[in-house]
Every structure is written in structure tokens, then in C-alpha cells.
Design a protein around this motif. Structure first.
Motif, mmCIF file in Angstrom:
data_model
loop_
_atom_site.group_PDB
_atom_site.id
_atom_site.type_symbol
_atom_site.label_atom_id
_atom_site.label_comp_id
_atom_site.label_asym_id
_atom_site.label_seq_id
_atom_site.Cartn_x
_atom_site.Cartn_y
_atom_site.Cartn_z
ATOM 1 N N UNK A 92 -53.931 -1.152 46.178
ATOM 2 C CA UNK A 92 -53.879 -1.220 44.594
ATOM 3 C C UNK A 92 -54.441 -0.274 43.960
ATOM 4 N N UNK A 93 -55.783 0.257 44.387
ATOM 5 C CA UNK A 93 -56.397 1.318 44.043
ATOM 6 C C UNK A 93 -55.692 2.652 44.020
ATOM 7 N N UNK A 94 -55.028 2.855 45.062
ATOM 8 C CA UNK A 94 -54.168 3.930 44.814
ATOM 9 C C UNK A 94 -53.097 4.101 43.849
ATOM 10 N N UNK A 95 -52.531 2.854 43.580
ATOM 11 C CA UNK A 95 -51.457 2.727 42.765
ATOM 12 C C UNK A 95 -52.140 2.792 41.451
ATOM 13 N N UNK A 96 -53.055 2.536 41.299
ATOM 14 C CA UNK A 96 -53.909 2.312 39.750
ATOM 15 C C UNK A 96 -54.403 3.762 39.536
ATOM 16 N N UNK A 97 -55.044 4.528 40.422
ATOM 17 C CA UNK A 97 -55.446 5.796 40.471
ATOM 18 C C UNK A 97 -54.275 6.824 39.923
ATOM 19 N N UNK A 98 -53.273 6.609 40.675
ATOM 20 C CA UNK A 98 -51.901 7.294 40.153
ATOM 21 C C UNK A 98 -51.532 7.081 38.668
ATOM 22 N N UNK A 99 -51.742 5.946 38.231
ATOM 23 C CA UNK A 99 -51.505 5.378 36.882
ATOM 24 C C UNK A 99 -52.563 6.087 35.815
ATOM 25 N N UNK A 100 -53.600 6.507 36.345
ATOM 26 C CA UNK A 100 -54.602 7.250 35.438
ATOM 27 C C UNK A 100 -55.791 6.368 35.222
ATOM 28 N N UNK A 101 -56.007 5.413 36.005
ATOM 29 C CA UNK A 101 -57.198 4.398 35.928
ATOM 30 C C UNK A 101 -58.341 4.917 36.709
ATOM 31 N N UNK A 102 -59.567 4.545 36.139
ATOM 32 C CA UNK A 102 -60.881 4.710 36.732
ATOM 33 C C UNK A 102 -61.260 3.656 37.773
ATOM 34 N N UNK A 103 -60.553 3.487 38.945
ATOM 35 C CA UNK A 103 -60.823 2.559 39.937
ATOM 36 C C UNK A 103 -61.748 2.672 40.965
ATOM 37 N N UNK A 104 -62.507 1.552 41.511
ATOM 38 C CA UNK A 104 -63.347 1.482 42.248
ATOM 39 C C UNK A 104 -62.855 0.504 43.438
ATOM 40 N N UNK A 105 -62.731 0.718 44.552
ATOM 41 C CA UNK A 105 -62.373 0.014 45.697
ATOM 42 C C UNK A 105 -63.258 -0.670 46.316
ATOM 43 N N UNK A 106 -63.421 -1.970 46.523
ATOM 44 C CA UNK A 106 -64.575 -2.859 47.094
ATOM 45 C C UNK A 106 -63.933 -2.816 48.647
ATOM 46 N N UNK A 107 -64.775 -2.004 49.455
ATOM 47 C CA UNK A 107 -64.185 -1.674 50.778
ATOM 48 C C UNK A 107 -64.248 -3.068 51.744
ATOM 49 N N UNK A 108 -65.210 -3.817 51.753
ATOM 50 C CA UNK A 108 -65.201 -4.818 52.436
ATOM 51 C C UNK A 108 -65.014 -6.081 51.930
ATOM 52 N N UNK A 109 -64.438 -6.411 50.513
ATOM 53 C CA UNK A 109 -63.909 -7.063 50.080
ATOM 54 C C UNK A 109 -64.757 -8.781 49.925
#
Length: 122
Positions: A92-109
């Protein structure tokens, strides 16, 4: 040695700056701080998993809807993306980053969020 001449357009394209598809991965501690500051949290698990336990301020946006609904995600501010273990949130982070969003992936969920003892809504 055989030399192959590349078309000028191809050479120029390879030198052009590319939009970064990288996004930061953060810990649940970082997320906890962000939650305390009122930052946006997207939980990309299924609605059923979301209702089993989620962060109080999280908004459920299932992974299979992220592409179609990316425009609904706020721009101009960090958005923290979480799932159970970090795999779907990375997608989801990759998709949103491509859409120009400033995302942070929470790696361990959510697994780590719960194990650390942070609160969940059930």
C-alpha cells in the motif's frame, strides 16, 4: 568488443531524474508518537481483521481498494500505513508513494503494536 549505439532518446531518458518510489519504514514506537500527535493512520487489513482490533484513530482502507481510493488519502502530511505484519502495508505504501503521498510504512505491523502493549479498539 561490440559497441551498440543507443538512440539518443533512450540515452536522455536514462539520465532524467526519476520519481522516488522509496518510502520510510518506521517502528511501532514511531507510530505511537505519531498517533499522539494526531497523524493519519491507515490500516490496510480487511474490514473483518480491522474490527478484531485496531488503533483507535486508524482509518480502514483495505489493500485491494488503495489504488482506486488513493485520491482520498491526505496529501501534504505524513500518512502512517499499517497491516498485520508489514507486508500489505509495504504494498500500500508503494502505491500511495507513486500517487504522490507522504507515506510511512509500519514495518512490524499490528503484531508488534499489540505485543508492545499499545492500546487497541475491539
Amino acid at each position: 568488443m561490440i559497441r551498440v549505439a543507443l538512440p539518443l532518446a533512450l540515452l536522455l531518458a536514462s539520465c532524467a531524474p526519476q520519481a522516488s518510489t522509496a518510502y520510510p519504514t518506521v517502528s511501532v514506537g514511531d507510530l505511537n508518537t505519531a498517533v499522539g500527535q494526531g497523524q493519519v493512520v491507515l490500516d490496510v487489513r480487511t474490514p473483518a481483521k480491522f474490527t478484531e482490533g485496531h488503533i483507535a484513530s486508524a482509518v480502514n482502507l483495505p489493500l485491494d481498494q488503495v489504488q482506486a481510493r488513493a485520491a482520498e488519502v491526505p496529501s501534504g502530511q505524513p500518512v502512517y500505513v499499517i497491516c498485520r505484519s508489514g507486508a500489505r502495508s509495504a504494498q500500500a505504501s508503494a502505491i500511495l508513494k507513486k500517487a504522490g503521498k507522504d507515506v510511512r510504512n509500519v514495518g512490524t505491523g499490528m503484531n508488534d503494536w499489540i505485543a508492545t502493549g499499545y492500546p487497541v479498539i475491539r
